[in-house]
Design a protein around this motif. Structure first.
Motif: not given
Length: 342
Positions: A339, A342, A335, A330
């Motif tokens: 992290d 996702y 974003q 992304v």
């Protein structure tokens, strides 16, 4: 009325006859370069071209009506492959497999011209081992605002980093705005390992030239720097071969050059019209390429050290399945989550 088909006698281990239909078809209208002209060019640069594509799976970039018309890439060999040509089975990131054309003779390359191929895109592997590359390739991609001279500066710096890794670097013009830097390697590491070696080399270059070079995959993070495209090292990612023309108006060619000639070089001087004469006068700058085969031990030790220091995997191309350790696919500006979410 279109000209009648012609038959060319193409030299090689055996003289082959290759039929060329519509020889007067304009492939580069601005330069009035025809299909017959491209076939003659291919014969003229045949030795150097085979050094670049020989014994490799090749994808064909085809333009049935010239550069201003439809364009498509042929991975499956087109119908009518001549009996002297062969194929090799390749496995793709999706896990599927199918054959790709292998060019062992200039005649096969001329037949590809008959199929309206302008640019040859070879894999960095030999047909006998399609999983372990014998070629390391790095694409220096200048972002808007950078000059060709800036790319030359980056390439010279990259050469030094590769030398520190025990690799002999070779350079060619991209046929557009960038440069491609290559090294022969022992075919003992699979694609992911070679990719990691390229990322480690790219990061070393970025540290040495932080104001000029970037490894940022997302364009919004690159600014005006030169992107070191590590993803060209992936399976089924290819670069236009040495001596391949490009589908741009002036019929430029991706041309091997000597490091000593880079300063002040004008890549626009290398075209389908000019390269045969330049090659005949100066010889092939990559003539000794196969005599310098390196290993990836040092570059892989750099990757290991970076990993221990917290630098992990980089994003893969969008057509790849999600890969282990890969950061989110992304754009950073879009974003909205951590992290791990996702």
């Amino acid at each position: 009325m279109a000209a009648k088909a012609i038959v060319l006698d193409v030299p090689g281990p055996t003289v082959r006859q290759v039929r060329l239909s519509s020889p007067d078809r304009l492939l580069w209208p601005q330069e009035q370069i025809t299909k017959a002209d491209l076939a003659e060019y291919t014969i003229a640069v045949g030795e150097g071209l085979l050094r670049a594509v020989g014994d490799r799976p090749v994808t064909l970039q085809r333009f049935p009506t010239g550069i201003d018309g439809e364009e498509f890439f042929s991975k499956n060999p087109p119908r009518g492959v001549p009996e002297w040509a062969r194929t090799t089975m390749c496995t793709y990131p999706s896990g599927r497999s199918h054959p790709q054309l292998v060019i062992d003779e200039v005649a096969t390359a001329v037949w590809a011209v008959q199929m309206n191929t302008l640019t040859l895109h070879p894999w960095p592997v030999r047909s006998g081992d399609n999983d372990n590359p014998d070629e390391l390739r790095i694409d220096l991609d200048p972002q808007p605002g950078r000059t060709f001279g800036d790319v030359v500066t980056a390439a010279v710096g990259l050469r030094a980093v590769m030398a520190d890794a025990g690799l002999v670097a070779w350079v060619k013009t991209s046929g557009s705005r960038g440069l491609h830097v290559y090294a022969r390697i022992e075919p003992v590491a699979e694609f992911l390992e070679v990719r990691h070696a390229v990322i480690a080399i790219a990061r070393r270059l970025e540290r040495a030239m932080p104001d000029l070079v970037t490894t940022a995959w997302w364009k919004e993070e690159r600014g005006e720097k030169i992107f070191v495209d590590f993803n060209q090292a992936n399976r089924d990612r290819t670069i236009a071969s040495a001596y391949s023309p490009r589908p741009l108006p002036a019929a430029p060619v991706s041309m091997p050059v000597r490091w000593a000639d880079l300063d002040g070089l004008d890549p626009e001087e290398f075209t389908v019209r000019t390269v045969p004469g330049i090659l005949a006068a100066d010889g092939d700058a990559w003539a000794d390429l196969d005599a310098h085969v390196g290993t990836l031990g040092t570059a892989m030790s750099w990757w290991t050290q970076d990993f221990q220091d917290g630098l992990g995997e980089e994003p893969f191309p969008p057509e790849y399945p999600k890969m282990p350790g890969e950061p989110p696919r992304v754009q950073p500006s879009k974003q909205r989550r951590a992290d791990s979410e996702y």
